[in-house]
Motif scaffolding. Sequence first.
Motif, short mmCIF file in Angstrom:
data_model
loop_
_atom_site.label_atom_id
_atom_site.label_comp_id
_atom_site.label_asym_id
_atom_site.label_seq_id
_atom_site.Cartn_x
_atom_site.Cartn_y
_atom_site.Cartn_z
N SER A 194 -6.69 7.97 1.25
CA SER A 194 -6.14 6.86 1.86
C SER A 194 -6.28 7.05 3.26
CB SER A 194 -4.69 6.64 1.52
OG SER A 194 -3.73 7.81 1.95
N ILE A 208 0.73 -1.04 0.03
CA ILE A 208 -0.13 -0.06 0.08
C ILE A 208 0.89 1.21 0.00
CG2 ILE A 208 -1.46 1.43 1.36
CD1 ILE A 208 -2.87 -1.27 2.14
N ARG A 209 1.89 1.47 0.88
CA ARG A 209 2.75 2.41 0.89
C ARG A 209 3.52 2.67 -0.51
NH1 ARG A 209 3.91 4.68 5.54
NH2 ARG A 209 3.19 3.76 7.51
N VAL A 226 -6.62 10.08 -5.39
CA VAL A 226 -6.46 8.98 -4.32
C VAL A 226 -6.65 9.38 -2.92
CG1 VAL A 226 -5.33 7.13 -3.41
CG2 VAL A 226 -5.11 7.71 -5.84
N ASP A 284 -6.00 0.85 4.86
CA ASP A 284 -4.89 -0.07 5.46
C ASP A 284 -5.72 -0.73 6.90
OD1 ASP A 284 -3.17 -1.69 5.85
OD2 ASP A 284 -1.76 -0.35 6.40
N LEU A 318 0.86 4.23 -2.80
CA LEU A 318 0.76 5.77 -2.48
C LEU A 318 1.73 6.50 -2.55
CD1 LEU A 318 -1.50 5.28 0.73
CD2 LEU A 318 -2.03 6.16 -1.36
N VAL A 347 -4.01 5.07 6.16
CA VAL A 347 -3.02 3.84 6.38
C VAL A 347 -2.67 4.02 7.78
CG1 VAL A 347 -0.47 3.25 5.94
CG2 VAL A 347 -2.04 4.32 4.10
N LEU A 362 -10.08 4.96 -3.28
CA LEU A 362 -9.97 4.96 -1.72
C LEU A 362 -9.04 3.70 -1.19
CD1 LEU A 362 -10.56 6.60 0.65
CD2 LEU A 362 -12.81 5.13 1.01
N ILE A 363 -8.14 4.08 -0.45
CA ILE A 363 -7.17 2.96 -0.07
C ILE A 363 -7.16 3.12 1.49
CG2 ILE A 363 -4.89 2.00 0.05
CD1 ILE A 363 -4.15 3.18 -2.59
N ALA A 410 -10.32 11.03 4.38
CA ALA A 410 -9.63 10.64 3.09
C ALA A 410 -10.57 10.85 2.04
CB ALA A 410 -9.75 9.03 3.10
#
Length: 306
Positions: free
Chosen positions: A82, A48-49, A80, A157, A52, A84, A154-155, A146
């Motif tokens: 996120s 994921i990092r 995007v 974690d 991004l 995280v 949309l991410i 986000a």
Amino acid sequence: MKEWIVETTGLTKRYGKRFAVDGAALHIGKGDIYGFLGPNGAGKTTTIRMLLGLIRPTGGTVRIFGRDLRRERLSILRRVGSLVESPSYYGHLTARENLEAQRRVLNVSRRRIDEVLAAVRLSSEANRPVKGFSLGMKQRLGIAAAMLAEPELLILDEPTNGLDPSGIHEIRELIKSMPQQYGMTVLVSSHLLGEIELTANRVGIIRRGRLVFEGEMEALRKRASGFLRLAVSQPERAQNTLALLGHPAVQEPADGGLVIDLPEDKAVARLVKNLVEEGHSIYRLEERRHSLEDIFLDMVGKESIL
């Protein structure tokens, strides 16, 4: 042909001789809720990092919205949103004030604050200091942040990490509403198969940095094949009868029970009828299925906690 919002090729991150991510090829389609599943430490957050742009891959490529992340990072990441790991807030400020601080950085309309608070069902708590929020409310506020810039992707974690059952349910229902209600494609990571099964339509499973499965959730369910176990009189003769019927059986050494691959429902009825007509007494008939958890554990090993 499906439009890929996220597509990676040979995505790799190495720290010294250790591969945190090793050649991952992800494909996330427009409108998908993509469940990124694996045990803790499997490489989900590292992947994921990289998606991004927070860490640089050792090798491979990342394409988001059909564009190379390495070349067009800023223009891509504007589209995007996120969350995280754990979101950070100013505890003494209200939910609205925290979102206002981020809104100014993002330079989006002030109306978005009310819209995202409504989306995560925090409108009634907008003027409360965040330090008094429950963990679930803080996670929802993180998702609201986000969403501020109206992202297309949309991410999230591990968004349900540490939540009680009520909080997990709230986050799950919110994620499920994203594609249809807000037009977003969602990537959500988790180490909990049950949560991904209830949320995602597409899934990627990672183990020790390697993607061991990617496909539709329905394809994963189809792997959970079943078997039929029969306790019958004269199991050796019944075994021959079943073979002639096209259902070869394995006899269990412990009690002589017969096990066959699970036929279709109508075929089960015919099979029982034929065995009875051949003079066999059937003492017990039971259907058993491999659960999705069994399939998952086969893929990732016993290191996973479900």
